[in-house]
Design a protein around this motif. Sequence first.
Motif, PDB file in Angstrom:
ATOM      1  N   LYS A  72     106.269  70.464 -25.087  1.00  0.00           N
ATOM      2  CA  LYS A  72     105.614  69.202 -25.443  1.00  0.00           C
ATOM      3  C   LYS A  72     105.524  69.041 -26.959  1.00  0.00           C
ATOM      4  O   LYS A  72     104.788  68.201 -27.464  1.00  0.00           O
ATOM      5  N   ASN A  73     106.268  69.892 -27.669  1.00  0.00           N
ATOM      6  CA  ASN A  73     106.341  69.849 -29.134  1.00  0.00           C
ATOM      7  C   ASN A  73     105.030  70.198 -29.824  1.00  0.00           C
ATOM      8  O   ASN A  73     104.727  69.685 -30.908  1.00  0.00           O
ATOM      9  N   VAL A  74     104.255  71.060 -29.197  1.00  0.00           N
ATOM     10  CA  VAL A  74     103.051  71.571 -29.855  1.00  0.00           C
ATOM     11  C   VAL A  74     103.473  72.511 -30.982  1.00  0.00           C
ATOM     12  O   VAL A  74     104.313  73.391 -30.795  1.00  0.00           O
ATOM     13  N   SER A  75     102.889  72.307 -32.159  1.00  0.00           N
ATOM     14  CA  SER A  75     103.262  73.095 -33.334  1.00  0.00           C
ATOM     15  C   SER A  75     102.380  74.319 -33.531  1.00  0.00           C
ATOM     16  O   SER A  75     102.819  75.328 -34.084  1.00  0.00           O
ATOM     17  N   TYR A  76     101.115  74.211 -33.105  1.00  0.00           N
ATOM     18  CA  TYR A  76     100.150  75.284 -33.323  1.00  0.00           C
ATOM     19  C   TYR A  76      99.235  75.420 -32.112  1.00  0.00           C
ATOM     20  O   TYR A  76      98.963  74.440 -31.417  1.00  0.00           O
ATOM     21  N   LEU A  77      98.735  76.643 -31.926  1.00  0.00           N
ATOM     22  CA  LEU A  77      97.778  76.900 -30.854  1.00  0.00           C
ATOM     23  C   LEU A  77      96.471  77.383 -31.468  1.00  0.00           C
ATOM     24  O   LEU A  77      96.450  78.354 -32.225  1.00  0.00           O
ATOM     25  N   PHE A  78      95.395  76.698 -31.145  1.00  0.00           N
ATOM     26  CA  PHE A  78      94.055  77.002 -31.644  1.00  0.00           C
ATOM     27  C   PHE A  78      93.261  77.544 -30.462  1.00  0.00           C
ATOM     28  O   PHE A  78      92.859  76.787 -29.578  1.00  0.00           O
ATOM     29  N   VAL A  79      93.074  78.859 -30.417  1.00  0.00           N
ATOM     30  CA  VAL A  79      92.393  79.491 -29.279  1.00  0.00           C
ATOM     31  C   VAL A  79      90.902  79.558 -29.580  1.00  0.00           C
ATOM     32  O   VAL A  79      90.440  80.424 -30.327  1.00  0.00           O
ATOM     33  N   TYR A  80      90.160  78.640 -28.998  1.00  0.00           N
ATOM     34  CA  TYR A  80      88.734  78.534 -29.287  1.00  0.00           C
ATOM     35  C   TYR A  80      87.920  79.196 -28.173  1.00  0.00           C
ATOM     36  O   TYR A  80      87.159  78.553 -27.456  1.00  0.00           O
ATOM     37  N   CYS A  81      88.115  80.497 -28.033  1.00  0.00           N
ATOM     38  CA  CYS A  81      87.388  81.264 -27.017  1.00  0.00           C
ATOM     39  C   CYS A  81      87.471  82.738 -27.376  1.00  0.00           C
ATOM     40  O   CYS A  81      88.572  83.282 -27.519  1.00  0.00           O
ATOM     41  N   ASN A  82      86.317  83.380 -27.515  1.00  0.00           N
ATOM     42  CA  ASN A  82      86.281  84.787 -27.901  1.00  0.00           C
ATOM     43  C   ASN A  82      86.717  85.719 -26.779  1.00  0.00           C
ATOM     44  O   ASN A  82      87.545  86.611 -26.983  1.00  0.00           O
ATOM     45  N   SER A  83      86.158  85.532 -25.598  1.00  0.00           N
ATOM     46  CA  SER A  83      86.488  86.441 -24.502  1.00  0.00           C
ATOM     47  C   SER A  83      87.948  86.295 -24.078  1.00  0.00           C
ATOM     48  O   SER A  83      88.601  87.274 -23.715  1.00  0.00           O
ATOM     49  N   LEU A  84      88.490  85.079 -24.157  1.00  0.00           N
ATOM     50  CA  LEU A  84      89.911  84.882 -23.864  1.00  0.00           C
ATOM     51  C   LEU A  84      90.766  85.572 -24.924  1.00  0.00           C
ATOM     52  O   LEU A  84      91.807  86.161 -24.613  1.00  0.00           O
ATOM     53  N   SER A  85      90.313  85.523 -26.175  1.00  0.00           N
ATOM     54  CA  SER A  85      91.027  86.207 -27.257  1.00  0.00           C
ATOM     55  C   SER A  85      91.038  87.710 -27.039  1.00  0.00           C
ATOM     56  O   SER A  85      91.959  88.405 -27.476  1.00  0.00           O
ATOM     57  N   SER A  86      89.998  88.201 -26.364  1.00  0.00           N
ATOM     58  CA  SER A  86      89.935  89.623 -26.038  1.00  0.00           C
ATOM     59  C   SER A  86      90.852  89.976 -24.879  1.00  0.00           C
ATOM     60  O   SER A  86      91.405  91.075 -24.816  1.00  0.00           O
ATOM     61  N   ALA A  87      91.030  89.031 -23.968  1.00  0.00           N
ATOM     62  CA  ALA A  87      91.781  89.296 -22.735  1.00  0.00           C
ATOM     63  C   ALA A  87      93.291  89.231 -22.921  1.00  0.00           C
ATOM     64  O   ALA A  87      94.043  89.748 -22.093  1.00  0.00           O
ATOM     65  N   ILE A  88      93.741  88.585 -24.005  1.00  0.00           N
ATOM     66  CA  ILE A  88      95.171  88.379 -24.234  1.00  0.00           C
ATOM     67  C   ILE A  88      95.545  88.858 -25.636  1.00  0.00           C
ATOM     68  O   ILE A  88      94.800  88.635 -26.596  1.00  0.00           O
ATOM     69  N   ASP A  89      96.697  89.487 -25.773  1.00  0.00           N
ATOM     70  CA  ASP A  89      97.200  89.872 -27.092  1.00  0.00           C
ATOM     71  C   ASP A  89      97.921  88.664 -27.687  1.00  0.00           C
ATOM     72  O   ASP A  89      99.131  88.504 -27.541  1.00  0.00           O
ATOM     73  N   PHE A  90      97.157  87.812 -28.364  1.00  0.00           N
ATOM     74  CA  PHE A  90      97.738  86.582 -28.897  1.00  0.00           C
ATOM     75  C   PHE A  90      98.649  86.837 -30.096  1.00  0.00           C
ATOM     76  O   PHE A  90      99.536  86.033 -30.378  1.00  0.00           O
ATOM     77  N   GLU A  91      98.436  87.939 -30.803  1.00  0.00           N
ATOM     78  CA  GLU A  91      99.351  88.274 -31.900  1.00  0.00           C
ATOM     79  C   GLU A  91     100.746  88.545 -31.342  1.00  0.00           C
ATOM     80  O   GLU A  91     101.750  88.074 -31.888  1.00  0.00           O
ATOM     81  N   LEU A  92     100.808  89.304 -30.264  1.00  0.00           N
ATOM     82  CA  LEU A  92     102.087  89.587 -29.618  1.00  0.00           C
ATOM     83  C   LEU A  92     102.707  88.305 -29.081  1.00  0.00           C
ATOM     84  O   LEU A  92     103.918  88.068 -29.226  1.00  0.00           O
ATOM     85  N   LEU A  93     101.881  87.464 -28.487  1.00  0.00           N
ATOM     86  CA  LEU A  93     102.373  86.212 -27.917  1.00  0.00           C
ATOM     87  C   LEU A  93     102.927  85.297 -29.013  1.00  0.00           C
ATOM     88  O   LEU A  93     103.959  84.643 -28.831  1.00  0.00           O
ATOM     89  N   ALA A  94     102.253  85.263 -30.150  1.00  0.00           N
ATOM     90  CA  ALA A  94     102.718  84.438 -31.266  1.00  0.00           C
ATOM     91  C   ALA A  94     104.090  84.892 -31.748  1.00  0.00           C
ATOM     92  O   ALA A  94     104.975  84.071 -32.023  1.00  0.00           O
ATOM     93  N   ASP A  95     104.267  86.208 -31.842  1.00  0.00           N
ATOM     94  CA  ASP A  95     105.557  86.753 -32.284  1.00  0.00           C
ATOM     95  C   ASP A  95     106.647  86.516 -31.238  1.00  0.00           C
ATOM     96  O   ASP A  95     107.773  86.137 -31.561  1.00  0.00           O
ATOM     97  N   THR A  96     106.283  86.736 -29.978  1.00  0.00           N
ATOM     98  CA  THR A  96     107.261  86.612 -28.899  1.00  0.00           C
ATOM     99  C   THR A  96     107.741  85.176 -28.725  1.00  0.00           C
ATOM    100  O   THR A  96     108.943  84.927 -28.539  1.00  0.00           O
ATOM    101  N   LEU A  97     106.810  84.230 -28.802  1.00  0.00           N
ATOM    102  CA  LEU A  97     107.140  82.828 -28.541  1.00  0.00           C
ATOM    103  C   LEU A  97     107.343  82.018 -29.818  1.00  0.00           C
ATOM    104  O   LEU A  97     107.614  80.819 -29.759  1.00  0.00           O
ATOM    105  N   ASN A  98     107.186  82.675 -30.957  1.00  0.00           N
ATOM    106  CA  ASN A  98     107.429  82.028 -32.251  1.00  0.00           C
ATOM    107  C   ASN A  98     106.593  80.760 -32.420  1.00  0.00           C
ATOM    108  O   ASN A  98     107.113  79.667 -32.670  1.00  0.00           O
TER     109      ASN A  98
END
Length: 229
Positions: A72-98
């Motif tokens: 959908k041409n989203v340029s950035y992801l703003f994860v506004y949740c602490n517990s979700l940030s704990s549950a997922i490795d978003f750094e890895l996801l950012a690198d993997t999905l660019n």
Amino acid sequence: MEMINVSIAVMAGTPTDTEMGVNLIKASSLSSQQIIPVSISKNPREQTLFQTRSYDERHAAIKKIVNVLKKKNVSYLFVYCNSLSSAIDFELLADTLNIPIVTPFMIYKDIAHHYQKVGVLTANAQGSAGIEKVMVHSNPKISVLTVANISWVEAVEKKLEPPKIILRYGLLETIAFFENNRTEAIIIGCTHFPYFLADYQKYTELPCIDAGEAMIETMIEYFKTTDKH
């Protein structure tokens, strides 16, 4: 600063903190052409259940959502949740999905260097463990004292008046606990909690730290860096 036009997805645990994240962006210099709200769950308890599923299940579910957002041409992801940030490795996801991803945990890494002992308010044990992990890894000498209560989240979801939440749900006792244990600051470790932060701060001289504004600043810096390329 001129308003920046970008496409941002706001991902959070429930519709309530998703809306709070959207409003935070709308109140900043990030005036996007399109903000796409993404709520992972319908309510706090459903979100806790999601966060306690196997890591592979959680990761696959979020990865699928992010891939759809990219289409959908989203340029950035703003994860506004602490517990979700704990549950997922978003750094890895950012690198993997660019795709640039901003989470509260990025802010806690920096905060950890400024204190030796902090208190943390969180929604659940997932958030507590994640925040402690990121802060201790950033500053091995820091002590992190946490108090978690999903009832605070549910009270915010019900839109109870902030003073009533403070007085009826044990939040005054958390201040006594943190002060008696000589913490230097209190981390507001749930994105629902800015709802009552101003009232909570009235009862203590300890600085109560919300990562929201710093997340916005990080997003702006991400955009500047990407824009140069």
